[in-house]
Design a protein around this motif. Structure first.
Motif, PDB file in Angstrom:
ATOM      1  N   ASP A  55      -1.223   4.921  -7.950  1.00 27.37           N
ATOM      2  CA  ASP A  55      -1.188   5.374  -7.315  1.00 27.37           C
ATOM      3  C   ASP A  55      -0.622   4.744  -5.869  1.00 27.37           C
ATOM      4  O   ASP A  55      -0.235   5.006  -4.714  1.00 27.37           O
ATOM      5  CB  ASP A  55      -1.403   7.203  -6.846  1.00 27.37           C
ATOM      6  CG  ASP A  55      -1.556   7.525  -8.666  1.00 27.37           C
ATOM      7  OD1 ASP A  55      -0.306   7.060  -9.106  1.00 27.37           O
ATOM      8  OD2 ASP A  55      -1.757   8.336  -9.206  1.00 27.37           O
ATOM      9  N   ASN A  56      -2.337   4.023  -5.395  1.00 26.21           N
ATOM     10  CA  ASN A  56      -2.415   3.208  -4.204  1.00 26.21           C
ATOM     11  C   ASN A  56      -1.747   2.628  -3.785  1.00 26.21           C
ATOM     12  O   ASN A  56      -1.250   2.027  -3.183  1.00 26.21           O
ATOM     13  CB  ASN A  56      -3.867   3.381  -3.916  1.00 26.21           C
ATOM     14  CG  ASN A  56      -5.044   4.036  -4.227  1.00 26.21           C
ATOM     15  OD1 ASN A  56      -5.313   4.177  -5.501  1.00 26.21           O
ATOM     16  ND2 ASN A  56      -4.293   5.355  -4.308  1.00 26.21           N
ATOM     17  N   PRO A  99      -9.057   1.444  -6.480  1.00 24.78           N
ATOM     18  CA  PRO A  99      -7.989   1.518  -6.423  1.00 24.78           C
ATOM     19  C   PRO A  99      -7.107   1.636  -7.603  1.00 24.78           C
ATOM     20  O   PRO A  99      -7.140   0.861  -8.022  1.00 24.78           O
ATOM     21  CB  PRO A  99      -7.242   0.656  -5.351  1.00 24.78           C
ATOM     22  CG  PRO A  99      -8.374   0.217  -4.544  1.00 24.78           C
ATOM     23  CD  PRO A  99      -9.782   0.310  -5.008  1.00 24.78           C
ATOM     24  N   ASN A 100      -5.307   2.643  -7.330  1.00 25.80           N
ATOM     25  CA  ASN A 100      -5.408   2.793  -8.934  1.00 25.80           C
ATOM     26  C   ASN A 100      -3.458   2.211  -8.758  1.00 25.80           C
ATOM     27  O   ASN A 100      -3.015   1.902  -6.855  1.00 25.80           O
ATOM     28  CB  ASN A 100      -5.640   3.504 -10.136  1.00 25.80           C
ATOM     29  CG  ASN A 100      -5.326   4.765  -8.915  1.00 25.80           C
ATOM     30  OD1 ASN A 100      -3.899   5.509  -7.891  1.00 25.80           O
ATOM     31  ND2 ASN A 100      -5.945   6.019  -9.460  1.00 25.80           N
ATOM     32  N   VAL A 121       0.425   2.633   5.132  1.00 24.18           N
ATOM     33  CA  VAL A 121       1.341   2.627   3.937  1.00 24.18           C
ATOM     34  C   VAL A 121       2.556   2.064   4.565  1.00 24.18           C
ATOM     35  O   VAL A 121       3.117   1.325   5.886  1.00 24.18           O
ATOM     36  CB  VAL A 121       0.953   4.034   4.402  1.00 24.18           C
ATOM     37  CG1 VAL A 121       2.308   4.986   3.800  1.00 24.18           C
ATOM     38  CG2 VAL A 121      -0.388   4.720   4.126  1.00 24.18           C
ATOM     39  N   LEU A 124      -8.206  -1.018   2.165  1.00 23.04           N
ATOM     40  CA  LEU A 124      -7.948   0.015   1.089  1.00 23.04           C
ATOM     41  C   LEU A 124      -8.269   1.723   1.448  1.00 23.04           C
ATOM     42  O   LEU A 124      -7.238   2.586   0.457  1.00 23.04           O
ATOM     43  CB  LEU A 124      -7.252  -0.190   0.105  1.00 23.04           C
ATOM     44  CG  LEU A 124      -6.826  -1.813   0.161  1.00 23.04           C
ATOM     45  CD1 LEU A 124      -7.073  -1.906  -1.881  1.00 23.04           C
ATOM     46  CD2 LEU A 124      -5.307  -2.059   0.604  1.00 23.04           C
ATOM     47  N   THR A 125      -8.921   2.300   2.429  1.00 20.04           N
ATOM     48  CA  THR A 125      -9.777   3.214   2.087  1.00 20.04           C
ATOM     49  C   THR A 125      -9.383   3.946   3.260  1.00 20.04           C
ATOM     50  O   THR A 125      -9.526   4.944   3.596  1.00 20.04           O
ATOM     51  CB  THR A 125     -10.715   3.042   3.294  1.00 20.04           C
ATOM     52  OG1 THR A 125     -11.306   2.592   4.374  1.00 20.04           O
ATOM     53  CG2 THR A 125     -11.425   2.364   2.393  1.00 20.04           C
ATOM     54  N   SER A 163      -0.485   4.517  -1.252  1.00 20.04           N
ATOM     55  CA  SER A 163      -0.947   5.220  -0.858  1.00 20.04           C
ATOM     56  C   SER A 163      -2.903   4.880   0.251  1.00 20.04           C
ATOM     57  O   SER A 163      -3.357   4.673  -1.154  1.00 20.04           O
ATOM     58  CB  SER A 163      -1.195   7.101  -1.260  1.00 20.04           C
ATOM     59  OG  SER A 163      -1.839   6.265  -2.471  1.00 20.04           O
ATOM     60  N   TYR A 164      -3.748   5.478   0.831  1.00 13.95           N
ATOM     61  CA  TYR A 164      -5.308   5.190   0.918  1.00 13.95           C
ATOM     62  C   TYR A 164      -5.507   6.105  -0.322  1.00 13.95           C
ATOM     63  O   TYR A 164      -5.200   6.061  -0.674  1.00 13.95           O
ATOM     64  CB  TYR A 164      -5.838   5.847   2.264  1.00 13.95           C
ATOM     65  CG  TYR A 164      -5.088   4.805   3.099  1.00 13.95           C
ATOM     66  CD1 TYR A 164      -4.633   3.864   3.025  1.00 13.95           C
ATOM     67  CD2 TYR A 164      -4.586   5.657   4.292  1.00 13.95           C
ATOM     68  CE1 TYR A 164      -4.779   2.953   4.950  1.00 13.95           C
ATOM     69  CE2 TYR A 164      -3.522   5.209   5.167  1.00 13.95           C
ATOM     70  CZ  TYR A 164      -3.878   3.388   6.288  1.00 13.95           C
ATOM     71  OH  TYR A 164      -3.160   3.317   6.981  1.00 13.95           O
ATOM     72  N   SER A 165      -7.210   4.675  -0.444  1.00 15.95           N
ATOM     73  CA  SER A 165      -7.799   5.399  -1.526  1.00 15.95           C
ATOM     74  C   SER A 165      -9.395   4.987  -1.300  1.00 15.95           C
ATOM     75  O   SER A 165      -9.819   3.923  -0.798  1.00 15.95           O
ATOM     76  CB  SER A 165      -7.989   3.997  -2.705  1.00 15.95           C
ATOM     77  OG  SER A 165      -8.961   4.157  -3.534  1.00 15.95           O
ATOM     78  N   LEU A 199       0.382  -1.672  -0.402  1.00 16.48           N
ATOM     79  CA  LEU A 199      -0.158  -0.002   0.274  1.00 16.48           C
ATOM     80  C   LEU A 199       0.301   1.781   0.405  1.00 16.48           C
ATOM     81  O   LEU A 199       2.076   1.309   1.099  1.00 16.48           O
ATOM     82  CB  LEU A 199      -1.181  -0.060   1.366  1.00 16.48           C
ATOM     83  CG  LEU A 199      -1.575   1.717   1.737  1.00 16.48           C
ATOM     84  CD1 LEU A 199      -2.922   1.655   0.354  1.00 16.48           C
ATOM     85  CD2 LEU A 199      -2.503   1.298   2.492  1.00 16.48           C
TER      86      LEU A 199
END
Length: 350
Positions: A24-25, A21-22, A76, A62-63, A14-16, A12
């Motif tokens: 970047d996440n 999620p993409n 993270v 993942l939020t 970054s959070y989404s 992970l």
């Protein structure tokens, strides 16, 4: 294989909180691992990951917020974990030997890993004749969720009217078969005419409807359930759940397995249910569940499900994507209308 390997793993970044999620996440990184028995701690095994289960609940971790599910969030930079099938490379635990194939409920989403042997659920024996993907579908998270929702909480009797949303998904396909085994009349909702045909022809549903073609869910449920709904396995939430509450029979049971239509929205944007009063007069029992609360029943589930698979009473449809790099797209596919059945990532050959 040499004792030191380069292993890629998803972590992970970054959070989404909203949306799918993409890249970047979630990102891939490489690390060196020494896998032979002399290099791993006592009570551990090293694994070559063969198959990884891709399930909707991963989205909820993942939020960056508990957000109603109260399920632990990944930190993270933490590696993502998932249900997996792996092959033992090295072992410092007498119960496991090199070459054993094992089921791991929470394995690192990696090509290779070193884990405590206590985190292994069971060995998988080739003599059963059950294919490895079945251990992540009918015998994995989706099958267990279907079993808890239908058998344990729904407890339908022969002749019961059972409704299952997201019927062509990994949980829905198994749930419909379990309800049919119990002598029920089973109707499912799906996102296309092709999927309606699929659940009827391959998974034994009595009928189904395409929710994208139904402008009025109440009218659709009146058509398919003229005698009302006795058991509902909810996988989508939102407007469908609200409509179901207008068609439940007295003492109906509603198992809340998931609400995939709401996962990618913050809670203030989710659709509310306005007719909960119907539960009072009809004395309806609606219950949400998390699989970890029923883990003590996993042995009962596995024994029952293995019997059904061997007898040909339960089958599953698997979409196998090859390569660990396919995980991100595999996860995204769960939230698109293109997905049918169980999504699995094949990381290495068995």
């Amino acid at each position: 294989m040499g004792s030191v390997v380069e292993s890629r793993e998803w972590y992970l970044a970054s959070y989404s909180p909203e949306g799918v999620p993409n890249s970047d996440n979630l990102k891939l990184r490489s690390l060196s691992l020494s896998l032979d028995s002399h290099s791993i701690p006592e009570g551990h095994v090293s694994l070559e990951i063969v198959l990884i289960s891709v399930d909707p609940y991963l989205r909820t971790r993942l939020t960056g917020t508990l957000d109603g599910l109260y399920i632990a969030q990944y930190e993270v930079n933490e590696v993502i974990t998932a249900f997996a099938v792996g092959k033992v490379i090295g072992s410092r635990e007498s119960k496991y030997s090199e070459g054993d194939v094992v089921l791991v409920p929470s394995a690192p989403l990696a090509e290779y890993c070193i884990i405590p042997s206590s985190t292994i659920a069971r060995k998988i024996h080739a003599a059963t004749g059950i294919s490895l993907p079945h251990y992540l579908s009918a015998l994995g998270v989706p099958g267990f969720a279907a079993w808890v929702g239908i058998v344990v909480l729904g407890d339908p009797k022969p002749g019961s009217n059972v409704f299952i949303s997201a019927a062509s998904g990994a949980v829905g396909t198994i749930a419909g078969q379990l309800a049919k085994i119990r002598g029920c009349r089973v109707i499912g909702s799906t996102g296309s005419d092709q999927k309606v045909k699929l659940i009827k022809e391959e998974f034994g549903y009595d009928d189904g409807f395409n929710y994208n073609k139904e402008s009025d869910f109440d009218a659709a449920l009146s058509k398919y359930f003229p005698d009302g709904i006795d058991v509902y396995l909810d996988n989508v939430g939102g407007k469908m759940l609200e409509s179901v509450l207008n068609h439940v029979n007295k003492h109906a049971r509603i198992s809340l397995c998931g609400m995939i239509s709401q996962y990618n929205k913050v809670w203030t944007e989710r659709e509310g249910v306005r007719n909960l009063l119907n539960m009072v007069g009809k004395e309806v029992r609606m219950e949400g569940f998390m699989l970890e609360s029923y883990w003590h029943r996993f042995g009962d589930f596995a024994k029952e499900m293995e019997g059904y698979i061997k007898e040909g009473k339960v089958t599953s449809k698997n979409k196998i994507n090859v390569g660990i790099e396919s995980f991100l797209d595999s996860l995204a596919s769960l939230f698109s209308s293109s997905n049918i059945g169980k999504v699995v990532v094949q990381v290495n050959e068995a």
